[in-house]
Motif scaffolding. Structure first.
Motif, PDB file in Angstrom:
ATOM      1  N   MET A  30       0.841  -1.194   0.000  1.00 29.65           N
ATOM      2  CA  MET A  30       0.000   0.000   0.000  1.00 29.65           C
ATOM      3  C   MET A  30       0.879   1.247   0.000  1.00 29.65           C
ATOM      4  N   PHE A  31       1.907   1.240   0.829  1.00 33.39           N
ATOM      5  CA  PHE A  31       2.837   2.360   0.920  1.00 33.39           C
ATOM      6  C   PHE A  31       3.568   2.555  -0.405  1.00 33.39           C
ATOM      7  N   VAL A  32       4.110   1.488  -0.953  1.00 30.94           N
ATOM      8  CA  VAL A  32       4.886   1.554  -2.200  1.00 30.94           C
ATOM      9  C   VAL A  32       4.006   2.019  -3.359  1.00 30.94           C
ATOM     10  N   GLN A  42      -8.364   6.759  -1.107  1.00 32.21           N
ATOM     11  CA  GLN A  42      -9.665   6.192  -1.478  1.00 32.21           C
ATOM     12  C   GLN A  42      -9.595   5.475  -2.822  1.00 32.21           C
ATOM     13  N   ASP A  43      -8.739   5.946  -3.729  1.00 28.46           N
ATOM     14  CA  ASP A  43      -8.566   5.284  -5.025  1.00 28.46           C
ATOM     15  C   ASP A  43      -7.673   4.055  -4.902  1.00 28.46           C
ATOM     16  N   ILE A  44      -6.687   4.120  -4.034  1.00 28.06           N
ATOM     17  CA  ILE A  44      -5.797   2.977  -3.813  1.00 28.06           C
ATOM     18  C   ILE A  44      -6.573   1.798  -3.241  1.00 28.06           C
ATOM     19  N   LEU A  45      -7.407   2.068  -2.255  1.00 28.71           N
ATOM     20  CA  LEU A  45      -8.097   0.987  -1.555  1.00 28.71           C
ATOM     21  C   LEU A  45      -9.145   0.285  -2.407  1.00 28.71           C
ATOM     22  N   LYS A  46      -9.657   0.929  -3.436  1.00 24.56           N
ATOM     23  CA  LYS A  46     -10.670   0.280  -4.284  1.00 24.56           C
ATOM     24  C   LYS A  46     -10.053  -0.557  -5.403  1.00 24.56           C
ATOM     25  N   LEU A  47      -8.727  -0.540  -5.541  1.00 26.96           N
ATOM     26  CA  LEU A  47      -8.071  -1.290  -6.609  1.00 26.96           C
ATOM     27  C   LEU A  47      -8.184  -2.796  -6.391  1.00 26.96           C
ATOM     28  N   ARG A  48      -8.318  -3.490  -7.504  1.00 24.51           N
ATOM     29  CA  ARG A  48      -8.320  -4.947  -7.514  1.00 24.51           C
ATOM     30  C   ARG A  48      -7.075  -5.415  -8.256  1.00 24.51           C
ATOM     31  N   VAL A  49      -6.749  -6.669  -8.100  1.00 32.58           N
ATOM     32  CA  VAL A  49      -5.558  -7.240  -8.741  1.00 32.58           C
ATOM     33  C   VAL A  49      -5.582  -6.975 -10.242  1.00 32.58           C
TER      34      VAL A  49
END
Length: 180
Positions: A30-32, A42-49
């Motif tokens: 998440m940090f990287v 909010q955009d990072i957390l909604k990402l899927r593989v």
């Protein structure tokens, strides 16, 4: 909302990466991802593989509703490949440990950042620090404020300079040189 700062020192960034990796590959990733893309949490957390498996990350920003295309740099690509090995395409990139296919929540991301900040004696750190760190270091490498402004979707260069902490750096440098 608290005002947060970028992490300016590369050694501190590297130490935080090491610290997070020892605790959790998810938290490290998440940090990287945040410091290498400049995305809002909010955009990072909604990402899927599936969103990060190509050459580009293509998404619509939640805040601005604008389409964003980010080329995934080689370092990030390598880390994503290592992190997503064995995960399904529909899995959230940063799954909650609560079960089900749900992402961690913003407050958990904040706790992760605050834990790292406490460990390294950093103040004014939060989830937005990831985005500001990206902007700060992109500016340091390119010295192109227009590019950083565009990458962050800001409307004004002055806003971007203040946002990434360059105004503070300039004031600090002036005060160090000042003396009557």
């Amino acid at each position: 909302m608290n005002f947060v700062q970028p992490i300016r020192d590369q050694e501190t960034i590297d130490a935080i990466k090491e610290f997070l990796m020892k605790r959790s590959h998810r938290n490290y990733m998440m940090f990287v991802l945040g410091i290498n893309t400049g995305l809002r949490i909010q955009d990072i957390l909604k990402l899927r593989v599936r969103d990060v498996n190509g050459e580009y990350l293509v998404m619509t920003e939640m805040k601005t509703d604008k389409r964003k295309i980010i080329e995934i740099n080689p370092l990030l690509k390598r880390e994503i490949k290592r992190y997503t090995a064995g995960q399904q395409e529909d899995d959230y990139l940063f799954p909650s440990r609560q079960g089900g296919n749900r992402p961690i929540k913003r407050d958990m991301a904040y706790k992760i950042m605050k834990t790292a900040a406490k460990k390294f004696g950093l103040v004014d750190i939060g989830t937005h620090t990831l985005r500001k760190t990206f902007g700060y270091h992109m500016y340091q490498k390119t010295k192109d404020i227009t590019l950083v402004q565009t990458l962050l979707n800001h409307s004004d260069k002055a806003i971007t300079m203040r946002y990434i902490g360059m105004d503070q750096d300039t004031m600090n440098a002036a005060m160090r040189r000042f003396g009557l």
